[in-house]
Design a protein around this motif. Sequence first.
Motif, PDB file in Angstrom:
ATOM      1  N   GLY A 213       9.452  -1.933  19.419  1.00 15.64           N
ATOM      2  CA  GLY A 213      10.270  -1.102  20.289  1.00 15.64           C
ATOM      3  C   GLY A 213      10.772   0.168  19.625  1.00 15.64           C
ATOM      4  N   MET A 214      10.088   0.585  18.579  1.00 18.08           N
ATOM      5  CA  MET A 214      10.486   1.787  17.860  1.00 18.08           C
ATOM      6  C   MET A 214       9.828   3.005  18.506  1.00 18.08           C
ATOM      7  SD  MET A 214       9.960   0.080  14.133  1.00 18.08           S
ATOM      8  CE  MET A 214      10.596   1.431  13.149  1.00 18.08           C
ATOM      9  N   LEU A 215      10.504   4.111  18.455  1.00 16.00           N
ATOM     10  CA  LEU A 215      10.000   5.338  19.066  1.00 16.00           C
ATOM     11  C   LEU A 215       9.509   6.330  18.014  1.00 16.00           C
ATOM     12  CD1 LEU A 215      12.837   5.740  21.715  1.00 16.00           C
ATOM     13  CD2 LEU A 215      10.574   4.714  22.022  1.00 16.00           C
ATOM     14  N   CYS A 216       9.048   5.819  16.877  1.00 15.87           N
ATOM     15  CA  CYS A 216       8.642   6.668  15.758  1.00 15.87           C
ATOM     16  C   CYS A 216       7.406   7.510  16.066  1.00 15.87           C
ATOM     17  CB  CYS A 216       8.352   5.814  14.527  1.00 15.87           C
ATOM     18  SG  CYS A 216       9.771   4.866  13.953  1.00 15.87           S
ATOM     19  N   VAL A 217       6.529   7.021  16.919  1.00 17.14           N
ATOM     20  CA  VAL A 217       5.320   7.760  17.247  1.00 17.14           C
ATOM     21  C   VAL A 217       5.717   9.041  17.982  1.00 17.14           C
ATOM     22  CG1 VAL A 217       3.108   7.697  18.446  1.00 17.14           C
ATOM     23  CG2 VAL A 217       4.013   5.608  17.418  1.00 17.14           C
ATOM     24  N   GLY A 218       5.455  10.162  17.360  1.00 19.83           N
ATOM     25  CA  GLY A 218       5.794  11.452  17.963  1.00 19.83           C
ATOM     26  C   GLY A 218       7.223  11.896  17.726  1.00 19.83           C
ATOM     27  N   CYS A 219       8.027  11.100  17.065  1.00 16.26           N
ATOM     28  CA  CYS A 219       9.426  11.454  16.808  1.00 16.26           C
ATOM     29  C   CYS A 219       9.506  12.457  15.656  1.00 16.26           C
ATOM     30  CB  CYS A 219      10.219  10.203  16.463  1.00 16.26           C
ATOM     31  SG  CYS A 219      11.939  10.544  16.029  1.00 16.26           S
ATOM     32  N   PRO A 220      10.245  13.535  15.830  1.00 15.51           N
ATOM     33  CA  PRO A 220      10.348  14.519  14.745  1.00 15.51           C
ATOM     34  C   PRO A 220      11.085  13.989  13.515  1.00 15.51           C
ATOM     35  CG  PRO A 220      11.800  15.115  16.556  1.00 15.51           C
ATOM     36  CD  PRO A 220      10.972  13.950  17.015  1.00 15.51           C
ATOM     37  N   ILE A 221      11.855  12.937  13.650  1.00 14.54           N
ATOM     38  CA  ILE A 221      12.591  12.357  12.520  1.00 14.54           C
ATOM     39  C   ILE A 221      11.683  11.460  11.680  1.00 14.54           C
ATOM     40  CG2 ILE A 221      14.607  10.948  11.876  1.00 14.54           C
ATOM     41  CD1 ILE A 221      15.266  13.685  13.112  1.00 14.54           C
ATOM     42  N   ALA A 222      10.552  11.014  12.219  1.00 16.87           N
ATOM     43  CA  ALA A 222       9.645  10.116  11.494  1.00 16.87           C
ATOM     44  C   ALA A 222       9.146  10.730  10.192  1.00 16.87           C
ATOM     45  CB  ALA A 222       8.470   9.718  12.373  1.00 16.87           C
TER      46      ALA A 222
ATOM     47  N   PRO B 101       0.814  -1.218   0.000  1.00 18.37           N
ATOM     48  CA  PRO B 101       0.000   0.000   0.000  1.00 18.37           C
ATOM     49  C   PRO B 101       0.851   1.275   0.000  1.00 18.37           C
ATOM     50  CG  PRO B 101      -0.044  -1.018   2.160  1.00 18.37           C
ATOM     51  CD  PRO B 101       0.734  -1.937   1.254  1.00 18.37           C
ATOM     52  N   PHE B 102       2.148   1.140   0.237  1.00 16.05           N
ATOM     53  CA  PHE B 102       3.040   2.302   0.227  1.00 16.05           C
ATOM     54  C   PHE B 102       4.326   1.951  -0.498  1.00 16.05           C
ATOM     55  CE2 PHE B 102       3.102   0.157   4.337  1.00 16.05           C
ATOM     56  CZ  PHE B 102       4.426  -0.241   4.456  1.00 16.05           C
ATOM     57  N   ASP B 103       5.042   2.965  -0.946  1.00 16.74           N
ATOM     58  CA  ASP B 103       6.269   2.700  -1.696  1.00 16.74           C
ATOM     59  C   ASP B 103       7.496   2.904  -0.812  1.00 16.74           C
ATOM     60  OD1 ASP B 103       6.895   5.476  -1.650  1.00 16.74           O
ATOM     61  OD2 ASP B 103       5.815   5.799  -3.516  1.00 16.74           O
ATOM     62  N   HIS B 104       8.665   2.749  -1.398  1.00 20.75           N
ATOM     63  CA  HIS B 104       9.914   2.816  -0.638  1.00 20.75           C
ATOM     64  C   HIS B 104      10.251   4.219  -0.149  1.00 20.75           C
ATOM     65  CE1 HIS B 104      11.068  -1.348  -1.156  1.00 20.75           C
ATOM     66  NE2 HIS B 104      10.675  -1.264  -2.411  1.00 20.75           N
ATOM     67  N   ASP B 105       9.617   5.240  -0.718  1.00 18.50           N
ATOM     68  CA  ASP B 105       9.882   6.617  -0.310  1.00 18.50           C
ATOM     69  C   ASP B 105       8.901   7.147   0.733  1.00 18.50           C
ATOM     70  OD1 ASP B 105      12.062   6.820  -2.044  1.00 18.50           O
ATOM     71  OD2 ASP B 105      10.776   7.429  -3.712  1.00 18.50           O
ATOM     72  N   THR B 106       7.886   6.364   1.061  1.00 19.89           N
ATOM     73  CA  THR B 106       6.894   6.801   2.039  1.00 19.89           C
ATOM     74  C   THR B 106       7.536   6.862   3.421  1.00 19.89           C
ATOM     75  OG1 THR B 106       5.215   5.645   0.734  1.00 19.89           O
ATOM     76  CG2 THR B 106       4.578   6.375   2.937  1.00 19.89           C
ATOM     77  N   THR B 107       7.323   7.971   4.120  1.00 23.21           N
ATOM     78  CA  THR B 107       7.940   8.128   5.436  1.00 23.21           C
ATOM     79  C   THR B 107       7.143   7.379   6.509  1.00 23.21           C
ATOM     80  OG1 THR B 107       6.700  10.127   5.999  1.00 23.21           O
ATOM     81  CG2 THR B 107       8.803  10.422   4.817  1.00 23.21           C
ATOM     82  N   MET B 108       7.814   7.115   7.602  1.00 25.87           N
ATOM     83  CA  MET B 108       7.164   6.460   8.733  1.00 25.87           C
ATOM     84  C   MET B 108       5.993   7.308   9.243  1.00 25.87           C
ATOM     85  SD  MET B 108       8.491   3.509   9.201  1.00 25.87           S
ATOM     86  CE  MET B 108       7.808   3.094  10.813  1.00 25.87           C
ATOM     87  N   ASP B 109       6.173   8.606   9.271  1.00 27.18           N
ATOM     88  CA  ASP B 109       5.103   9.496   9.721  1.00 27.18           C
ATOM     89  C   ASP B 109       3.875   9.354   8.829  1.00 27.18           C
ATOM     90  OD1 ASP B 109       4.206  11.783  11.456  1.00 27.18           O
ATOM     91  OD2 ASP B 109       4.095  12.770   9.489  1.00 27.18           O
ATOM     92  N   GLU B 110       4.077   9.355   7.523  1.00 30.91           N
ATOM     93  CA  GLU B 110       2.956   9.217   6.603  1.00 30.91           C
ATOM     94  C   GLU B 110       2.278   7.862   6.749  1.00 30.91           C
ATOM     95  OE1 GLU B 110       1.940   9.382   1.834  1.00 30.91           O
ATOM     96  OE2 GLU B 110       3.909  10.053   2.525  1.00 30.91           O
ATOM     97  N   ILE B 111       3.064   6.818   6.919  1.00 32.16           N
ATOM     98  CA  ILE B 111       2.498   5.475   7.097  1.00 32.16           C
ATOM     99  C   ILE B 111       1.610   5.435   8.342  1.00 32.16           C
ATOM    100  CG2 ILE B 111       3.074   3.075   7.680  1.00 32.16           C
ATOM    101  CD1 ILE B 111       5.576   3.447   5.837  1.00 32.16           C
TER     102      ILE B 111
END
Length: 74
Positions: free
Chosen positions: A29-38, A4-14
């Motif tokens: 164990g990922m901290l992507c939720v709320g991470c500014p780098i996501a 449903p997403f491609d290789h360029d889709t960011t974690m935030d967008e997903i």
Amino acid sequence: MESPFDHDTTMDEIMRRWPQTIRVVIRNGMLCVGCPIASFHTVSDAAREHKLDEVALRHALEAAASSKSGINTA
């Protein structure tokens, strides 16, 4: 199964587009939720940063995103 997403889709967008993927992120164990780098990291970037198997992570995210119930136990 087509992704449903491609290789360029960011974690935030997903996570925003398919909120059910957040369970996969937290379970790994990922901290992507709320991470500014996501908003910059792709699945490849996030897997590398968290020392996770990229293929397994991508499959789990894809399965969750494709889940009709919004719940994925993978």
